[in-house]
Design an enzyme around this catalytic site. Structure first.
Site, short mmCIF file in Angstrom:
data_model
loop_
_atom_site.label_atom_id
_atom_site.label_comp_id
_atom_site.label_asym_id
_atom_site.label_seq_id
_atom_site.Cartn_x
_atom_site.Cartn_y
_atom_site.Cartn_z
N HIS A 100 25.17 7.09 -17.55
CA HIS A 100 25.99 6.83 -16.36
C HIS A 100 25.31 7.47 -15.14
CE1 HIS A 100 29.43 5.91 -14.00
NE2 HIS A 100 30.31 6.79 -14.44
N HIS A 116 22.84 -2.78 -17.26
CA HIS A 116 24.18 -2.45 -16.74
C HIS A 116 25.21 -3.18 -17.58
CE1 HIS A 116 27.50 -1.84 -13.92
NE2 HIS A 116 26.75 -0.91 -13.37
N ASP A 145 20.61 3.32 -9.98
CA ASP A 145 19.91 4.59 -10.17
C ASP A 145 18.39 4.46 -10.13
OD1 ASP A 145 22.55 5.11 -12.36
OD2 ASP A 145 22.16 6.34 -10.59
C1 SDX Z 1 25.62 3.55 -13.77
O1 SDX Z 1 29.69 1.08 -15.11
C2 SDX Z 1 29.18 1.27 -13.93
O2 SDX Z 1 29.52 0.62 -12.98
C3 SDX Z 1 28.19 2.38 -13.81
C4 SDX Z 1 27.52 2.55 -12.47
C5 SDX Z 1 28.49 3.02 -11.41
O3 SDX Z 1 28.22 2.82 -10.22
O4 SDX Z 1 29.49 3.69 -11.76
O5 SDX Z 1 26.94 1.33 -12.07
C6 SDX Z 1 26.42 3.61 -12.52
O6 SDX Z 1 25.98 4.20 -14.72
C7 SDX Z 1 24.43 2.62 -13.85
C8 SDX Z 1 23.76 2.63 -15.26
C9 SDX Z 1 22.81 3.83 -15.33
N1 SDX Z 1 22.32 3.99 -16.69
C10 SDX Z 1 21.00 3.76 -16.98
O7 SDX Z 1 20.18 3.30 -16.19
C11 SDX Z 1 20.62 4.12 -18.41
C12 SDX Z 1 19.78 3.00 -19.04
N2 SDX Z 1 20.69 1.84 -19.26
C13 SDX Z 1 21.33 1.73 -20.54
O8 SDX Z 1 21.57 2.87 -21.23
C14 SDX Z 1 22.39 0.62 -20.59
O9 SDX Z 1 21.85 -0.47 -19.98
C15 SDX Z 1 23.75 0.90 -20.01
C16 SDX Z 1 24.37 2.15 -20.56
C17 SDX Z 1 23.68 1.00 -18.53
C18 SDX Z 1 24.65 -0.29 -20.37
O10 SDX Z 1 24.93 -0.20 -21.73
P1 SDX Z 1 25.71 -1.38 -22.49
O11 SDX Z 1 26.41 -2.28 -21.55
O12 SDX Z 1 26.51 -0.74 -23.57
O13 SDX Z 1 24.55 -2.25 -23.06
P2 SDX Z 1 23.88 -1.99 -24.47
O14 SDX Z 1 23.52 -0.54 -24.59
O15 SDX Z 1 24.76 -2.61 -25.51
O16 SDX Z 1 22.52 -2.81 -24.31
C19 SDX Z 1 22.49 -4.20 -24.58
C20 SDX Z 1 21.12 -4.44 -25.17
C21 SDX Z 1 20.80 -3.48 -26.33
O17 SDX Z 1 19.90 -4.17 -27.19
P3 SDX Z 1 20.54 -4.85 -28.55
O18 SDX Z 1 21.26 -3.76 -29.32
O19 SDX Z 1 21.47 -5.93 -28.06
O20 SDX Z 1 19.32 -5.39 -29.29
O21 SDX Z 1 20.11 -4.15 -24.17
C22 SDX Z 1 19.31 -3.06 -24.59
C23 SDX Z 1 20.06 -2.33 -25.70
O22 SDX Z 1 19.14 -1.70 -26.60
N3 SDX Z 1 19.16 -2.18 -23.42
C24 SDX Z 1 18.03 -1.58 -23.07
C25 SDX Z 1 18.34 -0.90 -21.88
N4 SDX Z 1 19.63 -1.09 -21.57
C26 SDX Z 1 20.13 -1.88 -22.53
N5 SDX Z 1 16.80 -1.57 -23.64
C27 SDX Z 1 15.86 -0.85 -22.98
N6 SDX Z 1 16.06 -0.15 -21.82
C28 SDX Z 1 17.29 -0.18 -21.26
N7 SDX Z 1 17.52 0.51 -20.09
#
Ligand code: SDX
Length: 430
Positions: free
Chosen positions: A266, A307, A365
């Site tokens: 997050h 996201h 971010d």
């Molecule tokens: C913020 O909710 C909000 O609005 C948050 C926010 C706000 O203003 O409040 O926008 C702020 O938190 C932005 C997000 C910051 N976080 C990051 O940048 C961390 C990296 N991102 C991930 O951890 C992830 O993308 C999330 C946590 C942001 C979203 O997670 P989800 O929606 O649960 O998605 P997921 O983990 O289920 O991913 C879907 C797929 C997965 O692969 P499969 O299991 O389907 O094979 O995409 C892959 C994940 O492995 N994936 C990534 C990835 N993000 C998702 N693979 C590599 N690198 C990544 N960054």
């Protein structure tokens, strides 16, 4: 609410279950599943991927189109023409202020920037190397012990006073967290400065000389606060709403939001992005890290990408990228190696099948840390900056809930543990 219906037919349940469907002003319809418990059923949605937890008028996100509206106004227009305190007014009251309303709002915020002198002693209980977010969880929660005169959350005036105190004091407490970590004296607010200038004054000023805050950096700081102001029902905002639904003290609810924001998935991602860019170190190593991000057996993720809602560009990331170019150019840092790595990493990721298929784009971010580093903010303070900006969103949602009709939030579960069994005395175990 509309008369639309959803019909659910479930094996083993006599007849179909009819559920009301409601439409908002824009965005997806929702199915009201409240009646399922009378059929002995719960819904199941870990991570709340497709759950609307509440009704709200504050912020709208269209993840497919990369749209973010605050009370209907697009984020890129607010970033271009508004400022953080004006956006705070909009989020709290629903309309942009006229000149008199804006002047009064700004004046009230300016007159709440100081914290009680006793708060200073809280800092001494922390180790100097404590993470600033750990300190913020503590000192913001401690505010709940100081304001007994605004504790009736049913009183609109009391809620307003809490809102002003939080918006005004977060920069002061954030700067104090930084000063404490570097062993420098705390700086008092200077109410002749605007919100962002005052924050930079408290961060980098010293009692030994007059502050000389750069207008360019102050404008960039204000835009960073604005771009982080609110984002619908994200994890930390939902935490504030859930804490607030029990009637808890608003300062304690915001401390809960700070704790939720801290996680690297997050708000902690901005700090993780900078650390990742520094670890990559050179554009020649980008392919290695992109391969790791795609490797299911490697826990490494490309921080600042992906996201839960946006399956297109995060509109804030676009504005942030433009601001990064502007700020670094104005500071003569356009050749910043981290910016070069970030831009090349974005290009490679957006052309990569894995990122295209999973719709992973840069989020808020990804570029913010580059601007914060150019302003001189240490990496450990990045998520604190996010918390300062997001405080108005947390308060606006808390106030929207408390001022309406609400119930305590109490989700259920799918139980997969033991069925009932009898106690086994110690001598009969093993
Ligand atoms: C913020 O909710 C909000 O609005 C948050 C926010 C706000 O203003 O409040 O926008 C702020 O938190 C932005 C997000 C910051 N976080 C990051 O940048 C961390 C990296 N991102 C991930 O951890 C992830 O993308 C999330 C946590 C942001 C979203 O997670 P989800 O929606 O649960 O998605 P997921 O983990 O289920 O991913 C879907 C797929 C997965 O692969 P499969 O299991 O389907 O094979 O995409 C892959 C994940 O492995 N994936 C990534 C990835 N993000 C998702 N693979 C590599 N690198 C990544 N960054």
């Amino acid at each position: 609410m509309s008369e639309k219906k959803a019909t659910l037919t479930i094996d083993g349940i006599e007849g179909a279950v009819e559920l009301p469907v409601y439409s908002g002003s824009i965005g997806p319809d929702v199915v009201d599943v409240g009646g399922l418990t009378s059929k002995g059923l719960f819904t199941y949605d870990p991570g709340f991927v497709s759950t609307a937890a509440c009704e709200s008028e504050i912020t709208y996100i269209d993840g497919g189109k990369g749209v973010l509206l605050h009370r209907g106004y697009p984020i890129d227009q607010l970033a271009a023409h508004s400022d953080y305190l004006e956006t705070c007014y909009l989020l709290l009251y629903g309309e942009l202020p006229d000149a008199e309303q804006k002047e009064r709002f700004v004046s009230i915020v300016h007159n709440h920037t100081m914290v009680h002198e006793q708060i200073r002693t809280f800092f001494n209980g922390f180790r100097r190397d404590a993470h600033p977010m750990a300190i913020m969880c503590g000192v913001v929660g401690a505010l709940s012990a100081f304001y007994h005169d605004s504790l009736d959350i049913a009183d609109e005036h009391h809620r307003q006073v809490a809102a002003f105190r939080l918006i005004a004091k977060m920069p002061t407490l954030a700067a104090m967290s930084f000063k404490f970590s570097i062993g420098q004296p705390f700086m008092y607010p200077d109410n002749n400065l605007n919100y962002a200038e005052n924050f930079l004054h408290m961060m980098f000023g010293t009692p030994c000389e007059a502050s000389n805050v750069s207008p360019v950096l102050a404008k960039a700081m204000d835009r960073i606060f604005l771009l982080h102001a609110d984002h619908e029902q994200n994890a930390s905002t939902s935490t504030v709403r859930l804490a607030g639904s029990s009637g808890a003290n608003p300062f304690a609810c915001i401390a809960a939001g700070i704790a939720a924001l801290w996680g690297p998935s997050h708000g902690g991602a901005n700090e993780a992005v900078l650390n990742m860019l520094e670890e990559i170190g050179d554009v020649s190593r980008i392919d290695e890290y992109v391969a790791r991000a795609k490797d299911k057996d490697d826990p490494f993720r490309l921080m600042g990408f992906g996201h839960r809602v946006y399956k297109n560009f995060d509109p804030r990331a676009k504005v942030m990228k433009e601001s990064a170019d502007e700020v670094l150019a104005e500071l003569g840092l356009e050749d910043d190696p981290l910016l070069a790595i970030a831009k090349r990493l974005e290009e490679i990721a957006l052309e990569d099948e894995y990122f295209i298929e999973k719709k992973l784009y840069p989020n808020v971010d990804f570029y913010s840390g580059i601007i914060l580093k150019a302003i001189g903010i240490p990496t450990s303070m990045f998520t604190v900056i996010f918390a300062v900006g997001r405080t108005v969103g947390w308060i606006a949602h808390w106030n929207e809930m408390i001022s309406g009709s609400y119930r305590i939030g109490r989700p259920r579960q799918l139980y997969t543990g033991h069925e009932q069994r009898d106690f086994v005395p110690l001598e009969q175990r093993g």
